[in-house]
Write a protein that holds these residues in place. Structure first.
Motif: not given
Length: 246
Positions: A106-128
């Motif tokens: 629980y300490e390591l995850q955000s409300d959207d279930c991503t881990p503390l140091h990574f996010s969907h904004s990083e993995t879903s860039q998809n050329c902008g």
């Protein structure tokens, strides 16, 4: 005499209440979480969706060359990965998921279930485009695949002493993949790949990734990968980073 007895009885009742309170606090389940809440302890032999949720989060805590299957079955591989996760965070490494394990997750995850140091904004860039649409699988599947990759990266980051791992790429649609010059069957199309840049050295990242459950590791010495480390899950092992001794 009555006063003394009343005082003694009150003291005893307070002691009983205190013990009961401590027992409830330590024996009960971990606190609820905005992302996902486990409601039972899990150990070898357990099965179900809650086991799969656990497996997703400890997928990066395997041994050299292993890849943890997210199948909802708590077998020996899950027990070993959980024990490594627990040891890595200074918990009792008993291979049993209970309050101490859940509270750490629980300490390591955000409300959207991503881990503390990574996010969907990083993995879903998809050329902008910043979405998971237009690839080889549905957006929901690509998102889930990316989530597993992020948890593996979280494990990798922790094993590297907390060094930042910056991502330059994640999911790609077919059009994005084409514009990036990606392979026609690239794992980026499935959301199951990420490209890492930055410190520590690329070779240090590539070598450590062998212990984080990634089946595909490409880096310096492999054509087109001199400036980043590509990691992915793909169903079979393929590592190539000759300049790093891989």
């Amino acid at each position: 005499m009555r006063g003394r007895k009343a005082t003694s009885l009150a003291a005893v009742l307070l002691m009983i209440a205190a013990v009961f309170t401590v027992n409830v606090a330590t024996a009960g389940p971990a606190a609820a979480d905005a992302c996902y809440t486990w409601t039972r302890s899990l150990s070898s032999g357990a099965n179900g969706g809650d086991v799969a949720e656990l497996q997703k989060r400890i997928a990066g805590w395997v041994s050299y060359g292993e890849n943890l299957t997210i199948d909802g079955e708590f077998g020996p591989a899950t027990t070993a990965a959980l024990s490594r996760f627990q040891a890595g965070y200074g918990l009792t490494a008993d291979g049993v998921a209970g309050p101490q394990t859940y509270n750490k997750l629980y300490e390591l995850q955000s409300d959207d279930c991503t881990p503390l140091h990574f996010s969907h904004s990083e993995t879903s860039q998809n050329c902008g485009a910043y979405n998971y649409e237009g690839g080889a699988v549905s957006a929901a599947t690509a998102r889930e695949n990316a989530l597993r990759v992020m948890w593996q990266l979280e494990a990798l980051r922790h094993k590297l002493g907390g060094w930042p791992l910056n991502l330059s790429d994640g999911f790609r649609s077919y059009s994005c993949n084409s514009s990036e010059g990606g392979a026609s069957d690239s794992n980026h199309l499935y959301g199951s790949a990420a490209d890492i840049i930055g410190s520590p050295s690329l070779c240090t990242i590539a070598q450590a990734a062998r212990y984080a459950g990634f089946e595909q590791i490409l880096g310096p010495g492999y054509p087109g990968h001199y400036d980043h480390i590509h990691v992915a899950n793909q169903g079979s092992q393929w590592w190539s980073a000759p300049s790093c001794g891989i």
